[in-house]
Design a protein around this motif. Structure first.
Motif, PDB file in Angstrom:
ATOM      1  N   GLU A 112       0.848  -1.206   0.000  1.00 43.76           N
ATOM      2  CA  GLU A 112       0.000   0.000   0.000  1.00 43.76           C
ATOM      3  C   GLU A 112       0.881   1.252   0.000  1.00 43.76           C
ATOM      4  O   GLU A 112       0.566   2.243  -0.676  1.00 43.76           O
ATOM      5  CB  GLU A 112      -0.920  -0.007   1.216  1.00 43.76           C
ATOM      6  CG  GLU A 112      -1.690   1.287   1.445  1.00 43.76           C
ATOM      7  CD  GLU A 112      -2.716   1.585   0.353  1.00 43.76           C
ATOM      8  OE1 GLU A 112      -3.041   0.665  -0.431  1.00 43.76           O
ATOM      9  OE2 GLU A 112      -3.165   2.754   0.277  1.00 43.76           O
ATOM     10  N   ASP A 133     -11.274  -4.942   3.713  1.00 38.68           N
ATOM     11  CA  ASP A 133     -12.254  -3.982   4.215  1.00 38.68           C
ATOM     12  C   ASP A 133     -12.145  -3.971   5.738  1.00 38.68           C
ATOM     13  O   ASP A 133     -11.192  -4.517   6.305  1.00 38.68           O
ATOM     14  CB  ASP A 133     -13.671  -4.325   3.724  1.00 38.68           C
ATOM     15  CG  ASP A 133     -14.126  -5.716   4.174  1.00 38.68           C
ATOM     16  OD1 ASP A 133     -13.540  -6.256   5.138  1.00 38.68           O
ATOM     17  OD2 ASP A 133     -15.070  -6.255   3.567  1.00 38.68           O
ATOM     18  N   ASP A 173      -7.009  -1.114  -0.160  1.00 38.27           N
ATOM     19  CA  ASP A 173      -8.461  -0.971  -0.099  1.00 38.27           C
ATOM     20  C   ASP A 173      -9.168  -1.955  -1.019  1.00 38.27           C
ATOM     21  O   ASP A 173     -10.326  -2.303  -0.799  1.00 38.27           O
ATOM     22  CB  ASP A 173      -8.858   0.465  -0.466  1.00 38.27           C
ATOM     23  CG  ASP A 173     -10.357   0.681  -0.350  1.00 38.27           C
ATOM     24  OD1 ASP A 173     -10.897   0.453   0.754  1.00 38.27           O
ATOM     25  OD2 ASP A 173     -10.992   1.066  -1.356  1.00 38.27           O
TER      26      ASP A 173
END
Lengths: 216, 90
Positions: free
Chosen positions: B36, B48, B44
């Motif tokens: 990320e 979740d 994302d």
């Protein structure tokens, strides 16, 4: 029809699967509501230029008759909850290669309810998957993917499909279907993943998921 | 330790088109945090608030991490993490 197979989705995967199953002596019920488009021709191997605009199930029925001398049943409709049980009950195996996730879950649920083996296939871009399922004995589609996605990341329209990939995966789906309808569970519950870019193939045996409707 | 993360076609817009990226981390979760940082937006698409998204599978080598220790699954140098989303198309 005796020991017939349902081919749900007569597109890039359904066409090559039907081309394997029909000459192998498997009576087919072809289920699809779409018409042939010119953009389909590079990968939907039962169709030719003259079929553009014709219902896929009808063009496929004609092609299977002319190429292999077999009579397939053509059912022009989408598979929806209102007709799924009627259309699939009695099949020896379901070959599901649609481009709609909701139909994959529907076919999985009906196959589980009716106790019919099912082979799910999908291709996007350079990547494809095949999952053969023996209801009650192997992981099912809902064991692997619990529910519909909440966004469009899996929409094949984003990435397109590399044409030759669908013939590889469609033939693999047919091979699994032939095995499943004979009760051969060697590949049931194995998620096969093929990457056409690197030409790599992986198959992973999956456990049934606790909490899945298919699991007691 | 660095492991290889295999990215499916649908997510390669987030990795500059790369099929494989390298990331450091001691667990699957840490690896996802690392990718990320290098490729914002990827986490994302995988996770979740409850953890791994329901239509995403993560395989460490050939093992579904749900059947290991989930995001806490330990990784070692040379492992590969493969992302397999539910897909439709043909």
């Amino acid at each position: 029809m005796e020991r017939w197979a349902a081919v749900v989705g007569v597109g890039g995967l359904g066409c090559p699967a039907a081309e394997v199953l029909a000459p192998a002596g498997v009576p087919l019920r072809l289920i699809d509501d779409d018409v042939v488009e010119r953009s389909n021709l590079h990968r939907q191997t039962l169709f030719a230029e003259g079929d553009v605009g014709v219902a896929k199930v009808e063009a496929a029925r004609r092609a299977l008759r002319s190429r292999f001398g077999v009579a397939a049943e053509a059912v022009r409709t989408h598979l929806v909850p209102e007709n799924a049980v009627d259309l699939l009950a009695g099949a020896s195996v379901i070959v599901e290669g649609t481009d709609t996730l909701a139909v994959k879950f529907l076919a999985s649920d009906v196959a589980r309810t009716l106790g019919i083996p099912v082979v799910h296939g999908a291709c996007v871009g350079w990547h494809g998957t095949v999952l053969p399922v023996l209801p009650g004995r192997s992981a099912c589609y809902r064991c692997v993917f619990e529910d519909l996605p909440d966004d469009e990341m899996t929409n094949c329209a984003i990435a397109g499909v590399y044409g030759p990939l669908t013939s590889v995966l469609g033939a693999l789906m047919a091979a699994d279907a032939l095995r499943l309808r004979e009760g051969d569970d060697a590949t049931a519950g194995h998620l096969a993943r093929y990457d056409g870019w690197s030409q790599s193939f992986r198959s992973t045996a999956l456990a049934r998921r606790r909490g899945c409707p298919c699991t007691p | 330790m660095a492991i290889t993360v295999r990215v499916p076609t649908q997510l390669r817009t987030l990795t500059g088109g790369r099929e494989e990226v390298s990331a450091d981390g001691a667990t699957v979760g840490a690896v996802i945090d690392a990718i990320e940082a290098a490729h914002p937006g990827l986490k994302d698409r995988l996770l979740d608030a409850k953890g791994i998204r329901r239509f995403i599978n993560l395989y460490l080598n050939d093992e579904d991490v749900r059947f290991l220790d989930g995001l806490g699954t330990a990784v070692k140098e040379g492992d590969s993490l493969t992302v397999v989303p539910a897909i439709a198309g043909g």
